[in-house]
Design a protein around this motif. Sequence first.
Motif, PDB file in Angstrom:
ATOM      1  N   CYS A 124     -56.653   9.226  99.662  1.00 30.65           N
ATOM      2  CA  CYS A 124     -57.197  10.534  99.282  1.00 30.65           C
ATOM      3  C   CYS A 124     -57.320  11.423 100.500  1.00 30.65           C
ATOM      4  O   CYS A 124     -57.637  12.596 100.382  1.00 30.65           O
TER       5      CYS A 124
ATOM      6  N   LYS B 238     -56.889   5.527 103.667  1.00 29.76           N
ATOM      7  CA  LYS B 238     -57.471   6.068 102.439  1.00 29.76           C
ATOM      8  C   LYS B 238     -56.537   7.145 101.919  1.00 29.76           C
ATOM      9  O   LYS B 238     -56.400   8.212 102.527  1.00 29.76           O
TER      10      LYS B 238
ATOM     11  N   ARG C 214     -59.665   6.505  92.613  1.00 32.11           N
ATOM     12  CA  ARG C 214     -60.372   7.480  93.444  1.00 32.11           C
ATOM     13  C   ARG C 214     -61.844   7.423  93.069  1.00 32.11           C
ATOM     14  O   ARG C 214     -62.171   7.538  91.890  1.00 32.11           O
ATOM     15  N   GLY C 215     -62.689   7.271  94.042  1.00 30.04           N
ATOM     16  CA  GLY C 215     -64.113   7.218  93.743  1.00 30.04           C
ATOM     17  C   GLY C 215     -64.880   8.368  94.353  1.00 30.04           C
ATOM     18  O   GLY C 215     -66.014   8.636  93.978  1.00 30.04           O
ATOM     19  N   CYS C 216     -64.271   9.061  95.333  1.00 27.30           N
ATOM     20  CA  CYS C 216     -65.032  10.112  95.999  1.00 27.30           C
ATOM     21  C   CYS C 216     -64.143  11.274  96.417  1.00 27.30           C
ATOM     22  O   CYS C 216     -64.603  12.391  96.571  1.00 27.30           O
ATOM     23  N   SER C 217     -62.878  10.994  96.648  1.00 29.46           N
ATOM     24  CA  SER C 217     -61.943  11.998  97.139  1.00 29.46           C
ATOM     25  C   SER C 217     -62.376  12.599  98.466  1.00 29.46           C
ATOM     26  O   SER C 217     -62.000  13.706  98.803  1.00 29.46           O
TER      27      SER C 217
ATOM     28  N   SER D 145     -62.844  10.362 101.401  1.00 28.57           N
ATOM     29  CA  SER D 145     -62.687   9.386 102.461  1.00 28.57           C
ATOM     30  C   SER D 145     -63.901   8.482 102.651  1.00 28.57           C
ATOM     31  O   SER D 145     -64.029   7.849 103.679  1.00 28.57           O
ATOM     32  N   SER D 146     -64.780   8.425 101.656  1.00 32.14           N
ATOM     33  CA  SER D 146     -66.018   7.681 101.874  1.00 32.14           C
ATOM     34  C   SER D 146     -66.119   6.361 101.125  1.00 32.14           C
ATOM     35  O   SER D 146     -66.949   5.538 101.463  1.00 32.14           O
ATOM     36  N   CYS D 147     -65.314   6.158 100.081  1.00 28.77           N
ATOM     37  CA  CYS D 147     -65.574   4.991  99.233  1.00 28.77           C
ATOM     38  C   CYS D 147     -64.506   3.914  99.330  1.00 28.77           C
ATOM     39  O   CYS D 147     -64.764   2.774  98.988  1.00 28.77           O
ATOM     40  N   GLY D 148     -63.318   4.271  99.739  1.00 29.82           N
ATOM     41  CA  GLY D 148     -62.278   3.252  99.919  1.00 29.82           C
ATOM     42  C   GLY D 148     -61.529   2.840  98.658  1.00 29.82           C
ATOM     43  O   GLY D 148     -60.612   2.025  98.725  1.00 29.82           O
ATOM     44  N   ALA D 149     -61.895   3.404  97.504  1.00 26.53           N
ATOM     45  CA  ALA D 149     -61.235   2.999  96.258  1.00 26.53           C
ATOM     46  C   ALA D 149     -59.748   3.326  96.272  1.00 26.53           C
ATOM     47  O   ALA D 149     -58.965   2.732  95.547  1.00 26.53           O
ATOM     48  N   CYS D 150     -59.367   4.292  97.097  1.00 23.42           N
ATOM     49  CA  CYS D 150     -57.985   4.757  97.126  1.00 23.42           C
ATOM     50  C   CYS D 150     -57.168   4.079  98.227  1.00 23.42           C
ATOM     51  O   CYS D 150     -56.074   4.525  98.541  1.00 23.42           O
TER      52      CYS D 150
HETATM   53  S1  FES Z   1     -61.312   8.211  96.911  1.00 23.01           S
HETATM   54 FE1  FES Z   1     -63.023   7.543  98.004  1.00 23.01          FE
HETATM   55  S2  FES Z   1     -62.114   7.125  99.923  1.00 23.01           S
HETATM   56 FE2  FES Z   1     -60.499   7.978  98.839  1.00 23.01          FE
END
Ligand code: FES
Lengths: 290, 159, 761
Positions: B61, B59, B39-42, B44-49
């Motif tokens: 999160c 995504k 999780r990078g942002c929680s 919906s903006s970073c795509g890490a999830c």
């Molecule tokens: S944690 Fe960044 S998009 Fe889901």
Amino acid sequence: MINDFEHFTPKTLKEALALLAKYGDDCKVICGGQSLLILMRQGLVSPKYIVDIKGISELSYIKDDKDGVKIGATTTHRAVEKSAVIKKKYPVLAEMETRLASVQTRNWGTIGGNVCHGDPAGDPVPVLIALNATLTVAGARGTRSIPVENFSLDYFEVDLKDGELLAEITIPPPPPRTGAVYTKFNIIESDLATVSVAASVTLGAGDGVCQDVRIALGAVAPTAIRAKKAEKVLKGKKITDALLKEAGEVAATETEPISDIYASEEYRLELVKALVPRMTKEALARAKKA
Amino acid sequence: MKKELKFKVNGQPYEIFVKPKTLLVEVLRDLVGLTGTKRGCSSSSCGACTVMLDGMAVKSCSVLALQANGTEVVTVEGLAKGNELSPLQRAFLDHGSYQCGFCTPGMLMSSTALLTENPRPTKLEIKEGIDGNICRCTGYNAIVRAVTAVVKGEYKEAK
Amino acid sequence: MSDYSVIGKRVHNIDGTEKVTGSGKYTFDVVLPNMLYGKILRSPHPHAKILKIDTRRAKRLVGVKAVVTGKDTLGRKQGIWRRFPELCDEEILCRAKVRYIGDAVAAVAAIDEDTAEEALDLIDVEYEPLPAVFDPMDAIKEDAPQIHEGVELNININRHIEWGDVDEAFEKCDHIREDKFKCSSQAHVCMETHDAVASFGHNGKLEVWTSSQSSYYIQRLYADMLDMNESDIRVTNRHTGGGFGSKFELDSAQFCAAILSQKLCQPVKIVLTREEEFTATKRRTPMYYFLKLGAKKDGTMLAKEVRVITEGGAYTAMGATALYLTGFFSSFPYKYPNYRYDGYRVYTNTATTSAMRGFGAPQSTFVGESQIDMMAEDLGIDPVEIRRKNGMTPNYEVPGQAFIQSCGLHQCLDKIEEHIEKRGKLPPNHGIGVSAYGFMSGGIFNWFNTPYAFSAAVVRINIDGKVDVYTGTCDMGQGSNTTLAMICAEELGVRLEDVRMFSGDTGICPPDLGAWGSRQTLMGGNAVKMAAAECKQQLIEFTAAKMGVNIVYDLDIKDRWVHLVDRPERGVSYFDIVKEAIRGKDGVAIMGRGHYTPHRKGMISPAYSFGVQAAEVEVDPETGRYKLVNVTTAHESGTVINPVGIEGQLEGAIMMAGGYGFCEDQPMDEGKILNPSIADYKLIRSLDMPETDILEIDTYEPEGPFGAKEAGEGLTNPTAGAIGNAVYKAVGVRIYDLPITPEKVFKALKEKEKQQKKAKK
Ligand code: FES
Ligand SMILES: Cc1cc2nc3c(=O)[nH]c(=O)nc-3n(C[C@H](O)[C@H](O)[C@H](O)COP(=O)(O)OP(=O)(O)OC[C@H]3O[C@@H](n4cnc5c(N)ncnc54)[C@H](O)[C@@H]3O)c2cc1C
Ligand code: FES
């Protein structure tokens, strides 16, 4: 932190409407949740009950019939983008979708959710206005239809009464010799619009006169708007660069942009002046080819 | 208040009781124990999830766990077949498509979903396919090169 | 060069499979038995006295295990500039006063994150808001509110650098330019936010897992703040999800987790939210720049005078270093015979500014490279030519400051000139801008006041010939573990897969200052190389004795073969020799120790890397929107140890530095950062990323391991300047403040149009 809520998963539109009627104000609809969950996480919205319509399959469809193309409210952005019918009949809609957020968001988020979210910077509404689309809203007492351009009322506020759901979007068949385009101005390619412009031009048979034109603008007012005065500048005339420039100037007077961290009010006005002529010209070129 | 969530993760069926507000990423990381998904942002903006849900990149999160009921989820842990890395994983290794590696699971899932849907994407389509994923380290081009190599058939699928 | 068997090869990062399978553990993934979750309450005021903190309601919430405030600390202040106690000015958990929106005032440990978050709302803090000041230009006024007691005019620190006779030199110049610039803030945006799991045991020892660039710094600062022995604190950095300069100071997650854990003797995990990451960690230093540059008609630059005022934010942090380095690198990469720098770092009621990749040099390079292009235009000289005329050369001494041994700047200029020529006539509204730069390979300064060597390593060869390297360096994703393993393998004559790295764990690794200032390859590399050499020497001695080699022969090890240098076929297997050597040493593993501290290398750095970048943009003159089309970089970093790593550093730097030039910014209102989310803070994504080309230049740095030097941070320096120059070439407008947004370009175009109309009339 998201507050706890009770979660309902109706299987039909009827069940969903019944739940909405029952829980009224304390209740919120979720579809893809791509917008709603962000608001809930920030504590801006914290409903006690959530009616989850994502799984209502009867609302997820793209149908082509004589009144035009009908899109169910829970149809995902991605389904719209990939639809052969849409690509053929309203390429502008599919093109718009390719630049809406990211693939992941389009895979789960829905066009109905987007329209109901009422973000003035949202992409679908200006395009749907340019395409003269109508929305079907379902409530406990039946359905009503409303032109998409009248649906948004204010920032993040739409014309849905308690207990109502957006059920369907209808786009009329495009008249012959019509071309439509959409662009959004932003700094990062897939970002929300700083200013967006959708334009649709219909040419008269053989004479090259602009028989009809629809221009819609996003992110320059509390809702997406239709630039009717600018349309008037062009309608019934043979479109020239001078007229286009004038349409741009007039469109700018129809907006009420704000200054924010992405752009100043003046810059947004200038963008409208630059982009309205450019996009209308492109729509015209498409109409000529159609 | 908790409701039952039945779904498959990397082919394995799970039946888990979750609070309705639980997000898919929380189930995967905290309850199923697959911490590859980040999780990078929680928001919906970073795509890490990013994970694959019924073959689509989403995504995790920003998906209610209960919405994954009845679906099949694939996470980065599900890409390798036994001890054979997937073609994309091998291509990422060869092309230096990761540095800190925090975005890498999400990048791999976005790329895998892209190739599942469209095995012959253009360079632009590859860029679109990973545009929802932020990478602060690599500058993306090495990722695009890795996916391109797989598209060109330089990496064969393990049997 | 090519007889290296490991160095220069395209290899997988040694932790690559963990990263592509998701099995690599980050601090973010660490879960310990009995672990609690912590959250931090932060000030909503930019400047306020804390009158009262009432934690009773929060403590009563079911699931809350502890609530701490500044009163639960020893009340000490910390900072990286430990040699100057007055610059250690940050309490982390504030007791009497908060100085920016985001300053920590309390922390909670609870059974889960939601409970901890809920508890934050139940802490009642009574503040007395104080007048606040946000812009350094306002903060240095007589009547500005005082942010730190006794600090006059809020001047945190000032730096002066001077050589030659600047005033006299300006008199001899044919042309002088004076220009003002403003450099913006930038957030690091590591994908893994700051996080820590702290576990204080009943035995009085503290163990911490944390995402960090310098385990040793964190350990030492913990020791200062908690009044503990260094050795009772073990800081482990596992995989780190990015650092970029943000993760080598003791941060609120680390400190609060430890304080909470100390109270409970239970592990506590704190992960900062993305919003906290944007608002309550450090960031790049915004700077006001005043430049005066004088040249002869032929383009020879005689003098430069630089004045800088930086926005310090609330605390000193590493900002003092940034102030120094921006002053030094303002002279780069040119041979100014006369130079004067005066820099002031000013406290403001904003988030603290500190180290970020490039460390003051991206700012100085943007302003300097913009101005030199303007100078070139004034004098009618080609931009590449003016750089060539003044550019640094090998064995150049920056008067009284630094000695530059290897320097490939001129080769880089040639390559970039070729690239521009090859590109030929550009389409309309395209422009190519050039920017030259240099950077250090680790700092010589020791403001931290460590008594240890700057880098140290231990190498151990096990009975099976496999090699373990212990080093306090930290791999935050830049790939230092791979680079160091390659250095070890090359030196020892084994293969990369024979080497295992243990890094960033203060419990088992010798101290190293960590991964900042581009120091790992050169300093960490030299230490590892020395340790490996010591092992090798033992093996060679043993082999010589065993084989009864004639004393006139030299032995070497290459690719696991211990052999006579002049008769390579005569040798024995490395593995056999290791087995026998260990047995022969009564079963003691072969060990080597290495260390490195620069000596007699001036005041800045033992070595410098150089490069030149050309950015091509396409501008839409009707809207000011421009696209980054291509960024080509000619770059030299000495011997390339890990080519895949360098390419990655370069492309990644372009994403970050391109963002600095193009779109990244932290606008504020009364000290409040207005875009604290990834949705609102604009980052270059794959669709925005330009094509990138690298033109590698061969150089050899005598001071570096195998001739290597820095190749990570310096690459962040040139891009903003190259973009600015490119926009100017494309449409003729110059932007003086970062980022160069389309709106600024548009407004400048309108202004130019107006001026042209006026001129016609
Ligand atoms: S944690 Fe960044 S998009 Fe889901
Ligand atoms: C990172 C990111 C980037 C984005 N970028 C863009 C962009 O570039 N352009 C753009 O236009 N959008 C963008 N969005 C917005 C987003 O894609 C849409 O708004 C989203 O798809 C909405 O659909 P949903 O199904 O997820 O709606 P939800 O989030 O579930 O609902 C949104 C709102 O609509 C209501 N609602 C949903 N469906 C109905 C219905 N059928 N009847 C009545 N009410 C309903 C909900 O109660 C809620 O108030 C972005 C979002 C994210 C997270
Ligand atoms: S590898 Fe670090 S964020 Fe992508």
